[in-house]
Structure formats: C-alpha cells, structure tokens
Write a protein that holds these residues in place. Structure first.
Motif, PDB file in Angstrom:
ATOM      1  N   GLY A 212      63.389  43.430  68.038  1.00  0.00           N
ATOM      2  CA  GLY A 212      62.972  43.357  69.443  1.00  0.00           C
ATOM      3  C   GLY A 212      62.235  42.084  69.826  1.00  0.00           C
ATOM      4  N   ALA A 213      62.216  41.094  68.929  1.00  0.00           N
ATOM      5  CA  ALA A 213      61.539  39.833  69.270  1.00  0.00           C
ATOM      6  C   ALA A 213      62.439  38.674  68.844  1.00  0.00           C
ATOM      7  CB  ALA A 213      60.202  39.742  68.552  1.00  0.00           C
ATOM      8  N   ARG A 214      62.606  37.685  69.748  1.00  0.00           N
ATOM      9  CA  ARG A 214      63.463  36.561  69.352  1.00  0.00           C
ATOM     10  C   ARG A 214      62.619  35.314  69.095  1.00  0.00           C
ATOM     11  NH1 ARG A 214      65.041  33.184  73.716  1.00  0.00           N
ATOM     12  NH2 ARG A 214      63.849  33.761  75.565  1.00  0.00           N
ATOM     13  N   ALA A 215      63.135  34.489  68.202  1.00  0.00           N
ATOM     14  CA  ALA A 215      62.443  33.246  67.847  1.00  0.00           C
ATOM     15  C   ALA A 215      62.876  32.137  68.796  1.00  0.00           C
ATOM     16  CB  ALA A 215      62.792  32.867  66.418  1.00  0.00           C
ATOM     17  N   VAL A 216      61.894  31.362  69.282  1.00  0.00           N
ATOM     18  CA  VAL A 216      62.204  30.234  70.172  1.00  0.00           C
ATOM     19  C   VAL A 216      61.724  28.952  69.492  1.00  0.00           C
ATOM     20  CG1 VAL A 216      61.857  29.266  72.481  1.00  0.00           C
ATOM     21  CG2 VAL A 216      61.792  31.751  72.159  1.00  0.00           C
ATOM     22  N   LEU A 217      62.656  28.263  68.823  1.00  0.00           N
ATOM     23  CA  LEU A 217      62.304  26.995  68.183  1.00  0.00           C
ATOM     24  C   LEU A 217      63.141  25.894  68.848  1.00  0.00           C
ATOM     25  CD1 LEU A 217      62.123  27.867  64.360  1.00  0.00           C
ATOM     26  CD2 LEU A 217      60.452  28.244  66.135  1.00  0.00           C
ATOM     27  N   ASP A 218      62.520  24.769  69.124  1.00  0.00           N
ATOM     28  CA  ASP A 218      63.198  23.676  69.823  1.00  0.00           C
ATOM     29  C   ASP A 218      63.929  22.793  68.813  1.00  0.00           C
ATOM     30  OD1 ASP A 218      64.000  21.483  71.229  1.00  0.00           O
ATOM     31  OD2 ASP A 218      62.065  21.139  72.227  1.00  0.00           O
ATOM     32  N   ALA A 220      64.995  19.952  68.985  1.00  0.00           N
ATOM     33  CA  ALA A 220      64.514  18.562  69.008  1.00  0.00           C
ATOM     34  C   ALA A 220      63.371  18.339  68.015  1.00  0.00           C
ATOM     35  CB  ALA A 220      64.063  18.199  70.421  1.00  0.00           C
ATOM     36  N   ASP A 221      62.596  19.400  67.741  1.00  0.00           N
ATOM     37  CA  ASP A 221      61.473  19.263  66.804  1.00  0.00           C
ATOM     38  C   ASP A 221      61.940  19.007  65.375  1.00  0.00           C
ATOM     39  OD1 ASP A 221      59.407  19.652  68.638  1.00  0.00           O
ATOM     40  OD2 ASP A 221      59.477  21.839  68.458  1.00  0.00           O
ATOM     41  N   PHE A 222      63.220  19.279  65.109  1.00  0.00           N
ATOM     42  CA  PHE A 222      63.709  19.225  63.725  1.00  0.00           C
ATOM     43  C   PHE A 222      64.699  18.094  63.479  1.00  0.00           C
ATOM     44  CE2 PHE A 222      62.345  23.478  64.821  1.00  0.00           C
ATOM     45  CZ  PHE A 222      61.496  23.791  63.772  1.00  0.00           C
ATOM     46  N   THR A 223      64.866  17.219  64.475  1.00  0.00           N
ATOM     47  CA  THR A 223      65.825  16.116  64.359  1.00  0.00           C
ATOM     48  C   THR A 223      65.518  15.262  63.129  1.00  0.00           C
ATOM     49  OG1 THR A 223      65.864  16.088  66.760  1.00  0.00           O
ATOM     50  CG2 THR A 223      66.914  14.241  65.657  1.00  0.00           C
ATOM     51  N   LEU A 242      65.223  26.950  56.774  1.00  0.00           N
ATOM     52  CA  LEU A 242      65.240  28.201  57.541  1.00  0.00           C
ATOM     53  C   LEU A 242      64.799  27.957  58.992  1.00  0.00           C
ATOM     54  CD1 LEU A 242      65.581  31.263  57.758  1.00  0.00           C
ATOM     55  CD2 LEU A 242      63.268  31.536  56.844  1.00  0.00           C
ATOM     56  N   MET A 243      63.784  27.083  59.186  1.00  0.00           N
ATOM     57  CA  MET A 243      63.357  26.766  60.563  1.00  0.00           C
ATOM     58  C   MET A 243      64.484  26.065  61.325  1.00  0.00           C
ATOM     59  SD  MET A 243      59.298  25.739  60.451  1.00  0.00           S
ATOM     60  CE  MET A 243      59.236  24.684  59.014  1.00  0.00           C
ATOM     61  N   ILE A 244      65.169  25.115  60.653  1.00  0.00           N
ATOM     62  CA  ILE A 244      66.259  24.370  61.322  1.00  0.00           C
ATOM     63  C   ILE A 244      67.379  25.342  61.712  1.00  0.00           C
ATOM     64  CG2 ILE A 244      68.064  22.616  60.984  1.00  0.00           C
ATOM     65  CD1 ILE A 244      66.047  21.161  59.090  1.00  0.00           C
ATOM     66  N   LYS A 245      67.761  26.217  60.783  1.00  0.00           N
ATOM     67  CA  LYS A 245      68.840  27.178  61.040  1.00  0.00           C
ATOM     68  C   LYS A 245      68.470  28.065  62.239  1.00  0.00           C
ATOM     69  CE  LYS A 245      71.106  31.079  58.665  1.00  0.00           C
ATOM     70  NZ  LYS A 245      70.367  32.281  59.124  1.00  0.00           N
ATOM     71  N   THR A 246      67.218  28.517  62.280  1.00  0.00           N
ATOM     72  CA  THR A 246      66.764  29.382  63.376  1.00  0.00           C
ATOM     73  C   THR A 246      66.769  28.632  64.700  1.00  0.00           C
ATOM     74  OG1 THR A 246      65.341  30.490  61.772  1.00  0.00           O
ATOM     75  CG2 THR A 246      64.904  30.953  64.089  1.00  0.00           C
ATOM     76  N   ALA A 247      66.373  27.362  64.670  1.00  0.00           N
ATOM     77  CA  ALA A 247      66.329  26.555  65.900  1.00  0.00           C
ATOM     78  C   ALA A 247      67.730  26.359  66.474  1.00  0.00           C
ATOM     79  CB  ALA A 247      65.689  25.200  65.606  1.00  0.00           C
ATOM     80  N   LEU A 248      68.730  26.255  65.596  1.00  0.00           N
ATOM     81  CA  LEU A 248      70.090  25.947  66.059  1.00  0.00           C
ATOM     82  C   LEU A 248      70.893  27.186  66.438  1.00  0.00           C
ATOM     83  CD1 LEU A 248      70.961  23.112  63.501  1.00  0.00           C
ATOM     84  CD2 LEU A 248      70.239  22.861  65.887  1.00  0.00           C
ATOM     85  N   GLU A 249      70.376  28.375  66.102  1.00  0.00           N
ATOM     86  CA  GLU A 249      71.137  29.592  66.422  1.00  0.00           C
ATOM     87  C   GLU A 249      71.198  29.823  67.921  1.00  0.00           C
ATOM     88  OE1 GLU A 249      69.431  32.732  64.109  1.00  0.00           O
ATOM     89  OE2 GLU A 249      70.643  32.218  62.356  1.00  0.00           O
ATOM     90  N   LYS A 250      72.360  30.282  68.379  1.00  0.00           N
ATOM     91  CA  LYS A 250      72.520  30.579  69.809  1.00  0.00           C
ATOM     92  C   LYS A 250      71.739  31.843  70.157  1.00  0.00           C
ATOM     93  CE  LYS A 250      75.622  27.577  71.383  1.00  0.00           C
ATOM     94  NZ  LYS A 250      74.820  26.500  70.749  1.00  0.00           N
ATOM     95  N   PRO A 251      70.968  31.817  71.268  1.00  0.00           N
ATOM     96  CA  PRO A 251      70.249  33.044  71.642  1.00  0.00           C
ATOM     97  C   PRO A 251      71.220  34.168  71.974  1.00  0.00           C
ATOM     98  CG  PRO A 251      70.021  31.334  73.336  1.00  0.00           C
ATOM     99  CD  PRO A 251      70.743  30.708  72.185  1.00  0.00           C
ATOM    100  N   VAL A 252      70.843  35.385  71.629  1.00  0.00           N
ATOM    101  CA  VAL A 252      71.685  36.561  71.915  1.00  0.00           C
ATOM    102  C   VAL A 252      71.619  36.827  73.413  1.00  0.00           C
ATOM    103  CG1 VAL A 252      72.036  38.994  71.361  1.00  0.00           C
ATOM    104  CG2 VAL A 252      71.081  37.447  69.642  1.00  0.00           C
ATOM    105  N   GLU A 253      72.793  37.096  74.010  1.00  0.00           N
ATOM    106  CA  GLU A 253      72.825  37.411  75.444  1.00  0.00           C
ATOM    107  C   GLU A 253      72.118  38.744  75.699  1.00  0.00           C
ATOM    108  OE1 GLU A 253      74.132  35.561  78.028  1.00  0.00           O
ATOM    109  OE2 GLU A 253      74.227  34.022  76.470  1.00  0.00           O
ATOM    110  N   VAL A 254      71.271  38.767  76.706  1.00  0.00           N
ATOM    111  CA  VAL A 254      70.588  40.021  77.052  1.00  0.00           C
ATOM    112  C   VAL A 254      71.358  40.687  78.199  1.00  0.00           C
ATOM    113  CG1 VAL A 254      68.423  41.028  77.849  1.00  0.00           C
ATOM    114  CG2 VAL A 254      68.376  39.016  76.375  1.00  0.00           C
TER     115      VAL A 254
END
Length: 453
Positions: A212-218, A220-223, A242-254
């Motif tokens: 029920g919680a999504r990660a919001v990583l930018d 650009a912070d990982f370039t 793991l941070m880079i992979k999470t930052a690049l994942e497409k957000p799930v449509e709500v």
C-alpha cells in the motif's frame, strides 16, 4: 572476582556473558535504571522485527546463571555512585549506552510537530520516559532528517497497514494514534548522496515491498552511479543497484476512484536550515533546506552548501541524526566532543579497574552484532587484567552486600530478574488477550505494583 556491569542492554549482557563463560569463578552483577532489562532490544528494535529480539533468550540465560544477578530500578550516579561501586567490586564496566539525541542546532527545531527519532521510537516501543509524547499525526506529509535504519524504521511504522502493526508488540496507545494518522507521504532527507546512505539493503527492500505504499525516487539522482559503484564494496554496490532499479521502475497505474496510495521517497544533498513556523507561529509547517554539493567521495564525502535553498511543506519533522551518550558520574572521564568515555580496548583512561563497552565506548553506531563483538573485546580486557594481576583480587569485595545497604539508606528498592519475569508474564498475558506477542507496560509505577514493590 566480583564484576559489576552498569546497563542491561546488549552491551551489558554480552560483556557479562563473555566474562561468565571464560572465567569459572567470576560473579557478575548487572545494574539497570529501569525496572525492566534489555535496553534497545526492547526499546529500540522496531515492533515488526521480532526476529531481532531473539537475543533476549540468550540474555535471559545469562541472567539466570547462578553467578549473575540483575538489579533493576537503580540509577547509577544518583542512587549509588561509581566510586561506591568501585569500592564494592574488583572491576566496574560501564555499558549504559546513549540516552540522548544529537540536536539539529537550527531555528524552529523546538516547534510543536518536531520530534527526535529517539523520542518517537521510544514512544511506539513503550519507553517509559516517552509514553506521554502524543505526536501530532494530523498532517499529510512527514519529513525525516537522516538516511539510516532508524529513519527507515520510522517511515515504515508511519506507513504500515494497521493490520500488520496489530500483530506486533507496538504499544496500545501508539497503535491508536497511528489508526487516526493522516500521514500519507514520508520524505527521508539526507545531506549527502545515494552513495553515502547509512541504511542497509534488508531495511530498504522491506520499505520498497511495504504493502500500500509506493517508492518515489528521482532517476536524476542516480545518473552515472552504475559506473561509480563498479569498484565499491559488495554491500554498497547491491544497495545502490536496488535504489537505481526502484527509481527506474514505472509507477503502477492507480484505478480511478481508488484511495490515493501512500508514498515515501528519498531526497539527497539537502541540509536543514530552519523549521518554518505556521502563520500563527504555533507549529511546524515546513522546512527550509540548503542544497549541497559533495566534496570528496565515498564515506568521507563532505556536504557543502551551494547557496541555493528549497522549502518543503510538512507538518511533522523527525530528526534521525544520531543518538548521544551522556556523562554518568563526575568521577568518570568523559569526552563531550565525541560523546564517549575515553578508553583503550575498553579500559577507561587513567582509572584502573574501570571499563566501558557498547555505544558509550565507541559512539552510537552499528547493529547488535557490532555491539556483541565490541563487548567481547572489553570483557577480554577485564579477563586479561584479572589473569595478569593488574586487578588485585586479594582484598575481598562485598559486591551487592555493600551496595544493598547504600540503596536501603537512600530508600531505593532494586528489582530482581525474577521480579522482571513477573512483569514479563503480565505483559505476555495482556498481549495474548489482544492477539499480539505482548502488551508492554509503559508506566514504571505500574511495573512496581505488579511485583508488590
């Protein structure tokens, strides 16, 4: 030889355990200011990490040894002094941890809505001194200053589904407060970059997988960081990947009409300058941060303000920038710059027969295993000094016999380990009724009533 250990957290218990195991004749007394033992294992470890608390079983075996005794409800430095303990024991080990927090030192940090991580964790974990905290959770956005495991713990507790928390030993009153919480977004802010975060991959993965919680990583912070971590140590490399992979994942449509999901994110290279007050000046409404650039690389990189600032709206600010030890007794040397007792391998400088272990020895860092190794190291120094004749054990020392009469004359009644087991049984019984491992008693007066003090 009679040895006394001050503090019943991991450092105290591991020191006692090692001495008892490697010296067949030593007698060890453990003193604790609260009626209940185990320090940060009880009051620091997150309620949803029960497996980390399994060390309590080992500590309980140590406390039940016929050569070990536990005396709770005794504040060393007030009820009995360190010089008095040194008169009563051949060796005294200070393992009382870090009972304060580092302050931000910025305007507005005393506004309502701003709390130290230490107090907040103490509140949901039933630390008696924090039982009346009553944090205001009526805002939608919380901001945590710090990128360590404690910061992630707090974010996870703020965003966890209630049905997960209900099965833990979180206190009843904090569960009730979290049930009414309006917090939907949690930002974790650090002065340095992704390569300097102090949390570990296990905790980060748990946060990323929180229902029920999504990660919001930018992104650009990982370039360019993939290349930068190629030669880093494996834990740092895996954590960054793991941070880079999470930052690049497409957000799930709500789906339309679904409740807005909870979210959390990491912000880097921002240093707090001021907590901003609401219009009426009565509470926190946001924080002004200096943007920073990094000088140097790796763990030694320094954050230097660029001159640019940014404001972020939030009604709850939690400062998770570290714990701090305090001096215990004027008779004990203390380095207030570093917040530690000056020592070499746990031997307190200039005071033969006095030792220290744990956070008060090396500063408030590391996990339980770090403290274990550190405490074994101090215990080894005590054993060497006993074997090498540095500690003279020819004069017999009375140990608790002397201390007991001192405490009685000051109106202090210690709590034994079997007393604690009665409190423990009462907590477990209350928990069972509520479908959880235990319901912690948060009022020391009530603890003492249960054991008929």
């Amino acid at each position: 030889p009679r040895v006394c250990v001050v503090g019943s957290g991991p450092a105290g218990f591991y020191t006692a355990q090692h001495i008892l195991k490697h010296h067949g004749g030593a007698l060890v007394d453990i003193y604790e200011k609260l009626p209940v033992p185990f320090g940060l294992v009880r009051f620091g470890v997150a309620p949803d990490h029960p497996e980390v608390k399994n060390v309590i079983n080992t500590f309980t075996q140590t406390a039940r040894s016929e050569r070990c005794a536990y005396y709770g409800n005794v504040t060393v430095g007030r009820d009995v002094t360190v010089p008095e303990l040194r008169q009563a024991y051949h060796a005294v080990v200070l393992s009382y941890g870090a009972e304060d927090n580092r302050v931000l030192g910025i305007p507005g940090e005393n506004l309502p809505g701003v709390y130290s991580a230490r107090a907040f964790v103490g509140w949901y974990n039933g630390l008696p001194e924090n039982r009346d905290l009553k944090p205001d959770l009526s805002c939608e956005t919380a901001l945590i200053l710090g990128h360590g495991n404690v910061a992630l713990d707090i974010a996870r507790i703020l965003l966890s589904p209630l049905q997960l928390l209900r099965k833990t030993d979180i206190t009843d009153s904090s569960l009730a407060a979290l049930a009414c919480s309006k917090v939907k977004r949690v930002w974790l802010v650090g002065r340095r970059g992704p390569l300097q975060v102090a949390f570990t991959i296990k905790e980060l993965r748990e946060m990323i997988n929180l229902p029920g919680a999504r990660a919001v990583l930018d992104p650009a912070d990982f370039t360019g960081l993939e290349n930068a971590v190629k030669d880093a140590a494996r834990p740092r490399k895996r954590l960054t990947e793991l941070m880079i992979k999470t930052a690049l994942e497409k957000p799930v449509e709500v789906q339309a009409g679904a409740a807005a999901p909870r979210a959390w994110g990491l912000k880097f290279q921002r240093s707090p300058q001021e907590v901003l007050p609401s219009a009426d000046g009565r509470r926190a409404r946001g924080i002004r941060m200096a943007l920073t650039r990094l000088e140097g690389s790796g763990d030694s990189a320094k954050a230097i303000p660029t001159g640019d600032v940014e404001e972020l709206e939030c009604g709850l600010v939690l400062s998770s920038i570290g714990y701090r030890s305090l001096p215990l007794d004027p008779a004990v040397p203390f380095d207030s710059q570093r917040g530690v007792i000056p020592n070499s391998s746990g031997r307190v400088e200039g005071v033969p027969g006095l030792y220290c272990s744990g956070w008060v020895k090396r500063g408030p860092t590391g996990v339980i295993i770090t403290t274990m190794n550190d405490s074994f190291d101090t215990a080894q120094s005590v054993l060497e000094d006993l074997q090498g004749g540095v500690l003279d054990i020819s004069p017999s020392r009375e140990g608790f016999g002397v201390v007991e009469s001192i405490l009685r004359s000051r109106g202090v009644r210690p709590v034994s380990f079997s007393d604690w087991e009665k409190i423990d049984a009462a907590e477990v019984a209350r928990g069972k009724a509520a479908g959880k491992p235990r319901e912690k008693i948060v009022d020391p007066a009530e603890m003492l009533r249960i054991i008929g003090h």
